[in-house]
Enzyme design. Sequence first.
Site, PDB file in Angstrom:
ATOM      1  N   CYS A   1       0.839  -1.200   0.000  1.00  0.00           N
ATOM      2  CA  CYS A   1       0.000   0.000   0.000  1.00  0.00           C
ATOM      3  C   CYS A   1       0.876   1.255   0.000  1.00  0.00           C
ATOM      4  CB  CYS A   1      -0.905  -0.041   1.222  1.00  0.00           C
ATOM      5  SG  CYS A   1      -1.777   1.487   1.560  1.00  0.00           S
TER       6      CYS A   1
ATOM      7  N   HIS B   1       0.028   4.069   1.266  1.00  0.00           N
ATOM      8  CA  HIS B   1      -0.334   4.947   2.381  1.00  0.00           C
ATOM      9  C   HIS B   1       0.399   4.596   3.677  1.00  0.00           C
ATOM     10  CE1 HIS B   1      -4.071   4.782  -0.232  1.00  0.00           C
ATOM     11  NE2 HIS B   1      -3.654   6.034  -0.346  1.00  0.00           N
TER      12      HIS B   1
ATOM     13  N   CYS C   1     -14.074  -3.039  22.505  1.00  0.00           N
ATOM     14  CA  CYS C   1     -14.339  -1.824  21.734  1.00  0.00           C
ATOM     15  C   CYS C   1     -14.472  -0.636  22.677  1.00  0.00           C
ATOM     16  CB  CYS C   1     -15.610  -2.003  20.904  1.00  0.00           C
ATOM     17  SG  CYS C   1     -16.071  -0.521  19.973  1.00  0.00           S
TER      18      CYS C   1
ATOM     19  N   CYS D   1      -6.137   0.545  16.304  1.00  0.00           N
ATOM     20  CA  CYS D   1      -5.501   1.610  15.532  1.00  0.00           C
ATOM     21  C   CYS D   1      -3.981   1.467  15.650  1.00  0.00           C
ATOM     22  CB  CYS D   1      -5.955   2.969  16.054  1.00  0.00           C
ATOM     23  SG  CYS D   1      -5.168   4.375  15.222  1.00  0.00           S
TER      24      CYS D   1
ATOM     25  N   CYS E   1     -14.801  -1.848  16.948  1.00  0.00           N
ATOM     26  CA  CYS E   1     -15.472  -2.898  16.179  1.00  0.00           C
ATOM     27  C   CYS E   1     -15.376  -2.600  14.683  1.00  0.00           C
ATOM     28  CB  CYS E   1     -16.947  -2.992  16.559  1.00  0.00           C
ATOM     29  SG  CYS E   1     -17.251  -3.439  18.269  1.00  0.00           S
TER      30      CYS E   1
ATOM     31  N   HIS F   1     -17.072   1.064  14.267  1.00  0.00           N
ATOM     32  CA  HIS F   1     -16.547   2.005  15.257  1.00  0.00           C
ATOM     33  C   HIS F   1     -15.089   2.347  14.959  1.00  0.00           C
ATOM     34  CE1 HIS F   1     -19.862   0.403  18.118  1.00  0.00           C
ATOM     35  NE2 HIS F   1     -20.291   1.422  17.403  1.00  0.00           N
TER      36      HIS F   1
ATOM     37  N   HIS G   1     -13.439   6.132  14.041  1.00  0.00           N
ATOM     38  CA  HIS G   1     -12.201   6.645  14.646  1.00  0.00           C
ATOM     39  C   HIS G   1     -11.205   7.053  13.562  1.00  0.00           C
ATOM     40  CE1 HIS G   1      -8.690   6.881  17.293  1.00  0.00           C
ATOM     41  NE2 HIS G   1      -8.053   6.137  16.392  1.00  0.00           N
TER      42      HIS G   1
ATOM     43  N   CYS H   1      -7.518   2.710   1.191  1.00  0.00           N
ATOM     44  CA  CYS H   1      -7.660   1.684   0.153  1.00  0.00           C
ATOM     45  C   CYS H   1      -8.968   0.904   0.306  1.00  0.00           C
ATOM     46  CB  CYS H   1      -6.491   0.700   0.216  1.00  0.00           C
ATOM     47  SG  CYS H   1      -4.873   1.421  -0.114  1.00  0.00           S
TER      48      CYS H   1
ATOM     49  N   CYS I   1     -32.610 -40.594  15.139  1.00  0.00           N
ATOM     50  CA  CYS I   1     -32.646 -39.193  15.582  1.00  0.00           C
ATOM     51  C   CYS I   1     -31.738 -38.979  16.790  1.00  0.00           C
ATOM     52  CB  CYS I   1     -34.077 -38.773  15.896  1.00  0.00           C
ATOM     53  SG  CYS I   1     -34.910 -39.797  17.134  1.00  0.00           S
TER      54      CYS I   1
ATOM     55  N   HIS J   1     -38.928 -38.915  20.285  1.00  0.00           N
ATOM     56  CA  HIS J   1     -38.155 -38.364  19.174  1.00  0.00           C
ATOM     57  C   HIS J   1     -37.205 -37.294  19.703  1.00  0.00           C
ATOM     58  CE1 HIS J   1     -37.131 -37.106  15.150  1.00  0.00           C
ATOM     59  NE2 HIS J   1     -37.550 -35.873  15.390  1.00  0.00           N
TER      60      HIS J   1
END
Length: 525
Positions: free
Chosen positions: A23, A25, A63, A76, A84, A89, A93, A115, A185, A479
């Site tokens: 990337c 960035h 979170c 971050c 999250c 969330h 941020h 991206c 079953c 059953h």
Amino acid sequence: MVSRPEPEGEAMDAELAVAPPGCSHLGSFKVDNWKQNLRAIYQCFVWSGTAEARKRKAKSCICHVCGVHLNRLHSCLYCVFFGCFTKKHIHEHAKAKRHNLAIDLMYGGIYCFLCQDYIYDKDMEIIAKEEQRKAWKMQGVGEKFSTWEPTKRELELLKHNPKRRKITSNCTIGLRGLINLGNTCFMNCIVQALTHTPLLRDFFLSDRHRCEMQSPSSCLVCEMSSLFQEFYSGHRSPHIPYKLLHLVWTHARHLAGYEQQDAHEFLIAALDVLHRHCKGDDNGKKANNPNHCNCIIDQIFTGGLQSDVTCQVCHGVSTTIDPFWDISLDLPGSSTPFWPLSPGSEGNVVNGESHVSGTTTLTDCLRRFTRPEHLGSSAKIKCSGCHSYQESTKQLTMKKLPIVACFHLKRFEHSAKLRRKITTYVSFPLELDMTPFMASSKESRMNGQYQQPTDSLNNDNKYSLFAVVNHQGTLESGHYTSFIRQHKDQWFKCDDAIITKASIKDVLDSEGYLLFYHKQFLEYE
């Protein structure tokens, strides 16, 4: 695709050298001590190789907006913020702070918000792999699996299926009906519970079974591995478990035949055969408990039950610890005297259950199971302190809890005088705290009196319900069906070949025969 440790040294370097550029960035992050900071994040919050790091991750990684830790949590890379991904969330941020990079705390992937995708960077990938390998070695699993080498058939399948399957919150992959082969079953409902046991699913879908039987076609673990592949293949047509039934009949002959069988008996028999056929899967690793091995069945289902026998004369205590796969609980209405329920006022809430006068709860059953019991004059034991036979009391508590706790409500009563089904309704919770029933909590209970746990932060003993097996009908004719939790709050009813959506109320209002709970927080040894 199976994920296994990458080759070390030159092979890994060669693999990364031909990788595409990353990337554009990343420049704002790759300054000063960025490598040291990234390593710290991987060590503390992603791979977490030590027990201390795993505990810190479990307690700290929630979170910062909604306080939840299950919605694809990301961190971050520029500041201390967890958010999250599912509820966006972390996106909010990133937009507010212009912090465009975050790391997935479950898988370690780097996400770029500019991206709008997960990105690749050679330098970051090297750090991620190095820290992952260190964590594996700390946990003793770094050398367990060789690099995956696809067969010709797998290569062809990959060519025809290049796209990855995207799992969404509404995805029903893993849900599949089972054809009833004639009163089977009892088997189908247990298979549904096992295939939705998270750690068992992860084990089989990562191809970790190494069969050492002379005839793999007779190995129940190999068949279970195939069964998991069928369940999670994405096919929706009901599966026909004829081979599984044949192997069960072969290895547990008391279950052979087309007459109705007990689902609880099948569960124990299946776990026993799987346990015996798992030889070699622990790679020679010694178990901490000499009473059980380190195969996947014991790792998930085996707990330790402590029995304390106390002499009524000298008060000396004799303690034994036995392994268990399930806990069988007596119910009111049986011929076994049941401990008085719910002392006190109406409307109490105990262990997360609505505790109304006249209503039996799972906690009531566990209180009775762990209360001191006077053995009587007809069952005197020889006391090592008194050197003579004395009356005594016996009390059971949980020494070690399994990852998956299975509670068997004893609804079928067989005695010399009668055979019947007990239909007493038992209220059971979505979340269960087993702390009051631990051997370590014994001192907090006097004479069987229940006390609320004082340490509400003790998460090691907290469980979540993920499967319920029910029996409809009478002892002679009935059953089995099951409720299965697919996602956090999505439940489905499995009635042989028919799968229907169910509400939490449907689950909690059901009678309950086998209750499967999974630990909320795991500590790997």
